[in-house]
Write a protein that holds these residues in place. Structure first.
Motif, short mmCIF file in Angstrom:
data_model
loop_
_atom_site.label_atom_id
_atom_site.label_comp_id
_atom_site.label_asym_id
_atom_site.label_seq_id
_atom_site.Cartn_x
_atom_site.Cartn_y
_atom_site.Cartn_z
N SER A 147 -7.59 4.56 -5.11
CA SER A 147 -8.47 5.34 -4.61
C SER A 147 -8.05 6.74 -4.60
O SER A 147 -6.65 7.16 -4.16
N GLN B 13 -13.59 -4.33 5.42
CA GLN B 13 -12.43 -4.75 4.45
C GLN B 13 -13.36 -4.55 2.80
O GLN B 13 -14.48 -4.99 3.01
N ARG C 226 -6.86 -5.51 3.89
CA ARG C 226 -6.60 -4.63 5.37
C ARG C 226 -7.67 -4.01 5.53
O ARG C 226 -8.38 -3.62 4.55
N PRO D 13 -5.19 -4.80 -7.52
CA PRO D 13 -5.20 -3.80 -6.40
C PRO D 13 -6.37 -2.96 -6.45
O PRO D 13 -7.29 -3.47 -7.46
N VAL E 162 -4.28 6.65 -3.31
CA VAL E 162 -3.85 5.61 -2.38
C VAL E 162 -3.99 4.33 -3.43
O VAL E 162 -4.91 4.01 -3.99
N ALA F 196 -1.40 -6.23 1.25
CA ALA F 196 -2.31 -5.11 1.93
C ALA F 196 -3.86 -5.31 1.61
O ALA F 196 -4.71 -4.54 1.93
N ARG F 197 -4.11 -6.16 0.43
CA ARG F 197 -5.64 -6.08 -0.22
C ARG F 197 -6.56 -6.16 0.78
O ARG F 197 -7.66 -5.55 0.35
N ALA G 104 0.72 -1.07 0.02
CA ALA G 104 -0.02 -0.05 -0.23
C ALA G 104 0.90 1.18 0.07
O ALA G 104 1.84 1.31 0.84
N THR H 73 -13.13 5.07 -6.03
CA THR H 73 -12.44 3.69 -5.97
C THR H 73 -12.35 3.00 -6.86
O THR H 73 -13.76 2.33 -7.44
N TRP I 209 -3.28 -0.10 -3.28
CA TRP I 209 -3.79 -0.96 -2.01
C TRP I 209 -3.64 -2.13 -2.96
O TRP I 209 -4.52 -2.54 -3.67
N HIS J 142 -10.14 -0.73 6.64
CA HIS J 142 -9.85 0.65 6.43
C HIS J 142 -11.13 1.39 6.74
O HIS J 142 -12.08 0.60 6.88
N PHE K 181 -6.35 3.22 8.47
CA PHE K 181 -5.60 2.03 7.49
C PHE K 181 -5.08 1.02 8.66
O PHE K 181 -4.17 1.22 9.34
#
Ligand code: MD6
Ligand code: FE
Length: 218
Positions: free
Chosen positions: A150, A137, A190, A147, A181, A187-188, A24, A213, A183, A192, A161
């Motif tokens: 955003s 998530q 995580r 990915p 951002v 990290a996909r 990320a 997004t 991602w 947030h 995050f």
């Protein structure tokens, strides 16, 4: 001879990219070079598919206003979360993905190390002051190898995050107009979210924040 073109969309190799963790990164100001076509495209999309407040599966009205562009749109109702090619409010396909969106998303993903990202969904979130997005998530997509890109526009927000569990204490990442951002990878999935927006004013967007997004959903 060295020349600089302030209006060039070619990324500046000296720009400040801020890794958040493995997979990320925040690309500060990455969307600024394409600001006029992006804002114009958002207006066109919102005229065809107006922002609306979706209902969660639990029956709550989401405080973030949402619409979509592209072959698939993210929707929520009493039946659950899903991607749908049809706007449930109009019964028509979502507005097409603008070329300026595809170019920005592909360039940002490539800069973050994810080559050949071609999104089929752009969720557009609109936040008024006081609006927040609780920790979640993004897991309604088929391929977690792809990915997410955003794009933040308008008044600033604090992005939360977190980790792989909802209870992991999140980092607080301030995001301003034009920040992107990216991602993916480890990290996909995580957690947030977005803290409640503070009242503020942006010269182009007024008292609001808009987040784009981009996902490969189907
Ligand atoms: C927002 N963003 O910034 C909400 N999801 O308004 C998200 O929920 C998000 O920024 C996945 C990846 C990046 C994000
Ligand atoms: Fe998300």
């Amino acid at each position: 001879m060295i020349t600089t073109d302030l209006f060039s969309a070619v990324p500046d190799p000296s720009r400040q990219d801020e890794p958040l963790c493995d997979g990320a990164v925040v690309l500060r100001g990455f969307a600024l070079a394409n600001e006029p076509p992006l804002l114009q495209a958002i207006d066109t999309i919102a005229a065809q598919a107006p922002f609306r407040h979706l209902i969660t599966p639990g029956g709550f009205r989401m405080s973030v206003g949402m619409t979509n562009a592209g072959p698939l749109g993210w929707v929520s109702d009493r039946r659950g979360y899903r991607y749908d090619p049809i706007d449930p409010d109009s019964g028509m396909p979502w507005p097409p993905m603008p070329e300026a969106f595809l170019e920005l998303a592909g360039a940002a993903a490539a800069r973050a190390g994810f080559a050949r990202f071609v999104p089929d969904a752009c969720l557009i979130n609109r936040y008024a002051p006081g609006t927040r997005l609780t920790l979640h998530q993004d897991r309604d997509e088929h391929d977690f190898e792809q990915p997410i890109v955003s794009v933040s526009l308008g008044i600033p927000a604090v992005f939360l995050f977190g980790g792989m569990r909802r209870t992991d204490r999140p980092m607080r990442v301030p995001l301003a107009h034009g920040d992107v951002v990216v991602w993916g990878g480890p990290a996909r999935l995580r957690y947030h979210g977005v803290l409640p927006l503070k009242p503020n004013h942006h010269s182009a967007l007024g008292e609001c924040r808009i987040n784009l997004t981009f996902r490969r959903a189907g």
